[in-house]
Design an enzyme around this catalytic site. Structure first.
Site, PDB file in Angstrom:
ATOM      1  N   GLU A 227      -5.396 -27.532  -2.554  1.00 34.85           N
ATOM      2  CA  GLU A 227      -5.269 -26.105  -2.851  1.00 34.85           C
ATOM      3  C   GLU A 227      -3.835 -25.897  -3.309  1.00 34.85           C
ATOM      4  O   GLU A 227      -2.907 -25.959  -2.511  1.00 34.85           O
ATOM      5  CB  GLU A 227      -5.600 -25.264  -1.616  1.00 34.85           C
ATOM      6  CG  GLU A 227      -5.852 -23.800  -1.938  1.00 34.85           C
ATOM      7  CD  GLU A 227      -4.622 -22.927  -1.787  1.00 34.85           C
ATOM      8  OE1 GLU A 227      -3.950 -22.696  -2.827  1.00 34.85           O
ATOM      9  OE2 GLU A 227      -4.326 -22.499  -0.670  1.00 34.85           O
ATOM     10  N   CYS A 261      -0.208 -18.083  -2.606  1.00 32.13           N
ATOM     11  CA  CYS A 261      -0.837 -18.618  -3.819  1.00 32.13           C
ATOM     12  C   CYS A 261      -1.833 -17.628  -4.401  1.00 32.13           C
ATOM     13  O   CYS A 261      -2.026 -17.578  -5.619  1.00 32.13           O
ATOM     14  CB  CYS A 261      -1.537 -19.936  -3.517  1.00 32.13           C
ATOM     15  SG  CYS A 261      -0.427 -21.272  -3.024  1.00 32.13           S
TER      16      CYS A 261
END
Length: 453
Positions: A227, A261
Site C-alpha cells: 500500500e 496516503c
C-alpha cells in the site's frame, strides 16, 4: 532510536536497536510459535483477538498519548485511532470463521473437493509512522487470526508505539512469539526479508520502499502486499451539495496533519460551482485550529518531523515559482515545532510538484474544469491510483463516474477511508493487493485444494 517530539523539537526518549543476535532470536521464536499457533482452534484465536480489542479500549488514552508525543497527531485523533484498532479486532473476531470457511467445489459422485485456507507462517510487516497503530492492526488482526505470526518493523520515529502494540497482544494473552517488534533500521529489512523463516511481507509506505521490498521478495518467491502513496482526486460536480463537499473536503485534506496516503489532495471543481466552492473552502481551512496536539481543541498538529515539513514547503515553493497561487497558508509557522499551516493552492500548473507529486501534508491543490469529462480526465491524470471522492446530488451519476476513475476505491459523497468491512488497496503506483474484509484475510493464506475419494 531517538524519539523527537515534533511539537517541541525535544528528544523525549531513546530506544536501543535490536542486535543481530536479538533479531535471530526473534525469528526463531516466531518460527516456533507458528508451529503451535497454526493448530490453535480458530475460535480460540478469535477470542484472543476480541480480548486485544478490549485491551486497546482499556488503555486508549495511554496509547493515544504515545502516538501524539512521537508523531504529533492531535490527541482527539489519536484516541479515535485506538478505537478504530479495537473495531478491526472486533470485526475479525466476529467474522474470521465465516471468511475462512472452506469452499466446496463440484466433484465426481462419492468424492469431496474443497478449498481450505491454511496460514503461511511468519509475515514481516514494514509500517509507516503516520497512523502508528492503525496501519499495524490493519494487517495484524486478520493475519494473526488466520494463524500466521507477525514480525513488525515499524518506522524509526515511533518505537514506543511499536512496543505498545506488542504489549497489547501480550496483555490479551497471545502466546510468546506470535507478534514481535523488531527495533531495526530500514537498512536491516532486506536481511530479514530474505531469511527462510519469513514467508511473506506487507508494506505500507513510499514507492521506493515498496519497490525495494517487492524486488527482494520477488527474488525469493515470497508473497507481498503493498500500500503505497496516493494523490487522491476530490471531484466536485456542478450539482454537488457545496456545503457538504466543503465541510468534508476540509477534513479529508487536513486530517492527521494531511499526512495520509488517502487524503484528498487534488480538488477538481466544475466551473459552475468553482468560485463558491473555493471561497467556502478557504474560509473553512483558515478556521482550523493549528497548535498543541495535546489540546483536545486542536485540529492540526505539527508535521511528524522537521525534515518532512521542509520537503513539503519545498514542494509548495517550487509550485508557486511555476505559477501556482497561494490562497491561504504557504509558509511554515514561527516558533518551536514543525508546524505547517493548512494551505490551498490554485492555478496549479501542469507538471509542478503540487500537480504530479504526493504532497504529504496539509496542502490542497484546486483545479477548475469545464465539464464532467474533463473532471474524469484530470482525476486520472496521475501515476497514483489509491482512492477518489466524487460529489454529486445524482447518486447514479456518481456511481457511473466512480467506475471511470482509476483507483482502488471511490467514494461518492464521502471522504476516502479504510473500513474493516470493505477491501482496501490501490492500483498503479499506489501498490497492489488488498487489506481488510474477506480479501484482506486471504492475502496471506495457502488456498489449498483438498480432494477426498
Amino acid at each position: 532510536m531517538d524519539v523527537v517530539n515534533p511539537a517541541t523539537g525535544e528528544t523525549v526518549e531513546t530506544y536501543e536497536t535490536d542486535s543481530s543476535a536479538e533479531v535471530e532470536a526473534k525469528l526463531d521464536r516466531a518460527t516456533d510459535a507458528f508451529e503451535t499457533w497454526r493448530d490453535r482452534p480458530l475460535r480460540e484465536r478469535e477470542e484472543l483477538l476480541a480480548r486485544a480489542g478490549e485491551v486497546l479500549r482499556e488503555n486508549k488514552h495511554e496509547y493515544a498519548e504515545t502516538m501524539t508525543e512521537e508523531m504529533g497527531k492531535p490527541i482527539s485523533q489519536s484516541i479515535g485511532e485506538v478505537e478504530k484498532c479495537a473495531w478491526v479486532c472486533d470485526h475479525y473476531a466476529e467474522h474470521a470463521s465465516a471468511y475462512l470457511e472452506p469452499d466446496g467445489h463440484p466433484s465426481p459422485p462419492g468424492t469431496r473437493v474443497k478449498t481450505v485456507y491454511d496460514p503461511l507462517g511468519p509475515v514481516l510487516a514494514v509500517m509507516p509512522w503516520n497512523f502508528p497503530l492503525w496501519q499495524v492492526f490493519r494487517f495484524a488482526a486478520p493475519y494473526l487470526v488466520a494463524g500466521n505470526v507477525g514480525l513488525l518493523k515499524h518506522a524509526s520515529n515511533v518505537p514506543g508505539s511499536a512496543l505498545a502494540i506488542e504489549e497489547v497482544f501480550r496483555e490479551a494473552g497471545f502466546p510468546e512469539g506470535v507478534f514481535q517488534t523488531l527495533l531495526i533500521p530500514s537498512s536491516a529489512v532486506e536481511d530479514v526479508l530474505v531469511d527462510h523463516r519469513v514467508r511473506a511481507a506487507t508494506l505500507t509506505g513510499s514507492g521506493p520502499a515498496g519497490r525495494a521490498v517487492a524486488s527482494t521478495a520477488g527474488d525469493n518467491l515470497k508473497k507481498t502486499v503493498l500500500e503505497l502513496g496516493g494523490s487522491d482526486p476530490f471531484v466536485v460536480l456542478d450539482d454537488a451539495d457545496i456545503e457538504a463537499a466543503v465541510e468534508t473536503g476540509t477534513w479529508a485534506r487536513n486530517l492527521n496533519g494531511g499526512q495520509s496516503c488517502i487524503a484528498a489532495k487534488r480538488f477538481i471543481v466544475h466551473t459552475d460551482v468553482y468560485d463558491a466552492f473555493v471561497d467556502r473552502f478557504v474560509s473553512e481551512v483558515e478556521a482550523l485550529v493549528v497548535g498543541d496536539p495535546t489540546d483536545e481543541d486542536t485540529d492540526v498538529g505539527p508535521q511528524a518531523r522537521a525534515g518532512l515539513m521542509t520537503e513539503l514547503h519545498e514542494q509548495v515553493e517550487a509550485s508557486v515559482e511555476a505559477g501556482a497561487t497561494v490562497l491561504t497558508g504557504g509558509e511554515p509557522l514561527d516558533g518551536d515545532g514543525a508546524f505547517y499551516p493548512p494551505t490551498v493552492l490554485a492555478d496549479v500548473p501542469e507538471g509542478c510538484p503540487a500537480d504530479t507529486e504526493e504532497t504529504f501534508g496539509p496542502v490542497a491543490s484546486v483545479y477548475e474544469v469545464d465539464d464532467e469529462a474533463a473532471a474524469i480526465e484530470k482525476a486520472n491524470d496521475t501515476e497514483f491510483g489509491l482512492g477518489a471522492s466524487v460529489w454529486t446530488e445524482d447518486r447514479h451519476r456518481g456511481e457511473a463516474i466512480a467506475r471511470r476513475i482509476d483507483a482502488g476505491c471511490v467514494y461518492v459523497n464521502e471522504l476516502v477511508k479504510s473500513d474493516p468491512r470493505v477491501p482496501f488497496g490501490g492500483i498503479k503506483e499506489s501498490g497492489y493487493g488488498r487489506e481488510l474484509s474477506e480479501p484482506g484475510i486471504k492475502e496471506f493464506v495457502n488456498r489449498k485444494t483438498v480432494w477426498v475419494n
